[in-house]
Design a protein around this motif. Structure first.
Motif, PDB file in Angstrom:
ATOM      1  N   PRO A 156     -35.278 -46.575   5.112  1.00 59.93           N
ATOM      2  CA  PRO A 156     -36.737 -46.486   5.102  1.00 59.93           C
ATOM      3  C   PRO A 156     -37.286 -45.483   6.123  1.00 59.93           C
ATOM      4  O   PRO A 156     -38.438 -45.095   6.038  1.00 59.93           O
ATOM      5  CB  PRO A 156     -37.182 -47.908   5.444  1.00 59.93           C
ATOM      6  CG  PRO A 156     -36.078 -48.769   4.966  1.00 59.93           C
ATOM      7  CD  PRO A 156     -34.830 -47.974   5.243  1.00 59.93           C
ATOM      8  N   LEU A 157     -36.465 -45.037   7.057  1.00 57.84           N
ATOM      9  CA  LEU A 157     -36.911 -44.060   8.055  1.00 57.84           C
ATOM     10  C   LEU A 157     -36.881 -42.627   7.538  1.00 57.84           C
ATOM     11  O   LEU A 157     -37.460 -41.736   8.153  1.00 57.84           O
ATOM     12  CB  LEU A 157     -36.045 -44.165   9.315  1.00 57.84           C
ATOM     13  CG  LEU A 157     -36.048 -45.528   9.995  1.00 57.84           C
ATOM     14  CD1 LEU A 157     -35.084 -45.531  11.174  1.00 57.84           C
ATOM     15  CD2 LEU A 157     -37.453 -45.909  10.438  1.00 57.84           C
ATOM     16  N   THR A 158     -36.209 -42.381   6.422  1.00 57.57           N
ATOM     17  CA  THR A 158     -36.110 -41.030   5.852  1.00 57.57           C
ATOM     18  C   THR A 158     -37.140 -40.858   4.747  1.00 57.57           C
ATOM     19  O   THR A 158     -37.139 -41.607   3.784  1.00 57.57           O
ATOM     20  CB  THR A 158     -34.695 -40.783   5.291  1.00 57.57           C
ATOM     21  OG1 THR A 158     -33.749 -40.946   6.335  1.00 57.57           O
ATOM     22  CG2 THR A 158     -34.576 -39.394   4.689  1.00 57.57           C
ATOM     23  N   SER A 159     -37.995 -39.857   4.899  1.00 56.25           N
ATOM     24  CA  SER A 159     -39.018 -39.598   3.883  1.00 56.25           C
ATOM     25  C   SER A 159     -38.756 -38.341   3.070  1.00 56.25           C
ATOM     26  O   SER A 159     -39.285 -38.195   1.973  1.00 56.25           O
ATOM     27  CB  SER A 159     -40.397 -39.505   4.536  1.00 56.25           C
ATOM     28  OG  SER A 159     -40.798 -40.777   4.986  1.00 56.25           O
ATOM     29  N   ILE A 160     -37.966 -37.405   3.600  1.00 59.71           N
ATOM     30  CA  ILE A 160     -37.621 -36.183   2.867  1.00 59.71           C
ATOM     31  C   ILE A 160     -36.109 -36.126   2.758  1.00 59.71           C
ATOM     32  O   ILE A 160     -35.403 -36.232   3.762  1.00 59.71           O
ATOM     33  CB  ILE A 160     -38.149 -34.920   3.582  1.00 59.71           C
ATOM     34  CG1 ILE A 160     -39.667 -34.964   3.678  1.00 59.71           C
ATOM     35  CG2 ILE A 160     -37.695 -33.662   2.840  1.00 59.71           C
ATOM     36  CD1 ILE A 160     -40.277 -33.835   4.482  1.00 59.71           C
ATOM     37  N   SER A 161     -35.618 -35.966   1.537  1.00 64.29           N
ATOM     38  CA  SER A 161     -34.168 -35.939   1.347  1.00 64.29           C
ATOM     39  C   SER A 161     -33.566 -34.744   2.086  1.00 64.29           C
ATOM     40  O   SER A 161     -33.988 -33.613   1.876  1.00 64.29           O
ATOM     41  CB  SER A 161     -33.820 -35.858  -0.142  1.00 64.29           C
ATOM     42  OG  SER A 161     -34.318 -34.668  -0.717  1.00 64.29           O
ATOM     43  N   PRO A 162     -32.591 -34.987   2.949  1.00 65.72           N
ATOM     44  CA  PRO A 162     -31.934 -33.867   3.620  1.00 65.72           C
ATOM     45  C   PRO A 162     -31.008 -33.108   2.674  1.00 65.72           C
ATOM     46  O   PRO A 162     -30.634 -31.975   2.951  1.00 65.72           O
ATOM     47  CB  PRO A 162     -31.161 -34.528   4.760  1.00 65.72           C
ATOM     48  CG  PRO A 162     -31.031 -35.951   4.393  1.00 65.72           C
ATOM     49  CD  PRO A 162     -32.160 -36.277   3.472  1.00 65.72           C
ATOM     50  N   ASP A 163     -30.649 -33.745   1.555  1.00 70.15           N
ATOM     51  CA  ASP A 163     -29.777 -33.109   0.572  1.00 70.15           C
ATOM     52  C   ASP A 163     -30.606 -32.423  -0.502  1.00 70.15           C
ATOM     53  O   ASP A 163     -31.520 -33.018  -1.071  1.00 70.15           O
ATOM     54  CB  ASP A 163     -28.869 -34.152  -0.089  1.00 70.15           C
ATOM     55  CG  ASP A 163     -27.937 -34.811   0.903  1.00 70.15           C
ATOM     56  OD1 ASP A 163     -27.218 -34.071   1.600  1.00 70.15           O
ATOM     57  OD2 ASP A 163     -27.949 -36.049   0.991  1.00 70.15           O
ATOM     58  N   THR A 164     -30.281 -31.168  -0.767  1.00 68.33           N
ATOM     59  CA  THR A 164     -30.875 -30.434  -1.889  1.00 68.33           C
ATOM     60  C   THR A 164     -29.943 -30.619  -3.079  1.00 68.33           C
ATOM     61  O   THR A 164     -28.735 -30.459  -2.961  1.00 68.33           O
ATOM     62  CB  THR A 164     -30.992 -28.937  -1.557  1.00 68.33           C
ATOM     63  OG1 THR A 164     -31.826 -28.793  -0.414  1.00 68.33           O
ATOM     64  CG2 THR A 164     -31.588 -28.162  -2.712  1.00 68.33           C
ATOM     65  N   ILE A 165     -30.515 -30.967  -4.216  1.00 71.65           N
ATOM     66  CA  ILE A 165     -29.730 -31.198  -5.419  1.00 71.65           C
ATOM     67  C   ILE A 165     -29.884 -29.991  -6.341  1.00 71.65           C
ATOM     68  O   ILE A 165     -31.002 -29.575  -6.651  1.00 71.65           O
ATOM     69  CB  ILE A 165     -30.204 -32.470  -6.156  1.00 71.65           C
ATOM     70  CG1 ILE A 165     -30.158 -33.678  -5.220  1.00 71.65           C
ATOM     71  CG2 ILE A 165     -29.396 -32.704  -7.425  1.00 71.65           C
ATOM     72  CD1 ILE A 165     -28.814 -33.965  -4.621  1.00 71.65           C
TER      73      ILE A 165
END
Length: 143
Positions: free
Chosen positions: A96-105
């Motif tokens: 819940p602390l991550t709002s933007i995915s660090p992984d690009t798909i």
């Protein structure tokens, strides 16, 4: 190109813990850009009663003539104390602390990525019957 997915929960204090999950997707094209991707196969799993989580699923289809590099972003419009919102995108699930995915798909031309899953948890270990209130979370897909 950006598209949005809205997750909405509605827990009334006087009613049993019941959550409604609404998927709303809106496409916004900027300038003369053609549509590059579509949100498809929107699904909701779970009833949100008591300790039931609700999962939202969206597939992202590349309808352009070039590969797309996509990220997912969570926008918390309103999240009731005790409710948790998190998502999985590509190879990972984020807290819940991550709002933007660090992984690009990367989505190749004509292909559909099926890895996006959102989850709304209206309870925790201290309140297994759930917390009453309304939560509203939007997921934004950006290429």
């Amino acid at each position: 190109m950006e598209k949005y997915l809205l997750l909405y929960s509605n827990n009334a204090k006087q009613q049993p813990m019941k959550i409604k999950l609404l998927f709303l997707f809106l496409a916004f094209a900027f300038g003369a850009n053609a549509q590059t991707f579509m949100l498809t196969d929107l699904q909701t799993n779970g009833n949100g009663i008591g300790d039931a989580e609700i999962d939202g699923i969206a597939h992202i289809q590349n309808v352009s003539n070039a590969p797309l590099n996509m990220i997912a972003k969570r926008i918390t419009n309103n999240l009731v104390t005790g409710h948790k919102s998190f998502f999985c995108w590509g190879p990972a699930c984020y807290s819940p602390l991550t709002s933007i995915s660090p992984d690009t798909i990367n989505i190749p031309v004509g292909q559909t990525n099926t890895s996006f899953k959102a989850r709304l948890r209206p309870f925790d270990a201290l309140t297994p019957a759930g917390y009453p209130g309304n939560s509203n979370v939007t997921y934004r897909f950006i290429n």
